[in-house]
Design an enzyme around this catalytic site. Structure first.
Site, mmCIF file in Angstrom:
data_model
loop_
_atom_site.group_PDB
_atom_site.id
_atom_site.type_symbol
_atom_site.label_atom_id
_atom_site.label_comp_id
_atom_site.label_asym_id
_atom_site.label_seq_id
_atom_site.Cartn_x
_atom_site.Cartn_y
_atom_site.Cartn_z
ATOM 1 C CB CYS A 1 -0.893 -0.016 1.236
ATOM 2 S SG CYS A 1 -1.936 1.446 1.389
ATOM 3 C CB CYS B 1 -5.240 -0.583 2.144
ATOM 4 S SG CYS B 1 -4.133 -0.946 3.524
ATOM 5 C CB CYS C 1 -9.000 -3.597 -12.116
ATOM 6 S SG CYS C 1 -8.623 -2.436 -13.410
HETATM 7 FE FE FE Z 1 -2.887 1.081 3.436
#
Ligand code: FE
Length: 137
Positions: free
Chosen positions: A52, A101, A124
């Protein structure tokens, strides 16, 4: 911004703006989408762990990346089901499943059911939502 209880990294919009690029902020925190074929990981074939870009949470292994032709980096599975979360997204008159996330709530992209074997899933994902941690081999 409202945070789900399972998010463990919590920052205000102002704090995110300080640590993210304007495009990262727009995509990850405001659910925008980068233009196709413009992201730095669309054609990337290097090995490593995609994390992330907001909080460093591990999201996708490069061995689950495939060439989808859509213009966005695409994966057939996340590294596990605990690091991401999916929610129904009905924006723009479409019914899609948003991928986020789980640790910081960053918008990553969407998941569709037209992916390759073995999962038939296509995650995606926006390049700006990711940071590739390359493997030294
Ligand atoms: Fe994150």
């Amino acid at each position: 911004m409202t945070l789900s209880s399972d998010e463990t990294v919590s920052k205000t919009d102002e704090e995110w703006q300080k640590i993210l690029t304007p495009e990262q902020y727009r995509v990850c925190r405001k659910k925008d989408t980068e233009r196709p074929f413009t992201g730095k990981y669309n054609d990337c074939k290097e090995n490593g762990m995609y994390k992330c870009s907001c909080c460093g949470n591990e999201l996708f292994d490069s061995n689950s990346k495939f060439e989808s032709g859509t213009g966005w980096p695409s994966f057939f599975k996340p590294i596990n089901d605990e690091n991401i979360k999916c929610e129904s997204d009905t924006a723009y008159g479409m019914i899609r499943t948003e991928v986020m996330c789980k640790k910081c709530g960053a918008h990553l992209g969407h998941v569709f059911d037209d992916g390759p074997q073995p999962t038939n899933l296509r995650f995606c994902i926006n390049s700006v939502s990711l940071n590739l941690d390359k493997k030294n081999e």
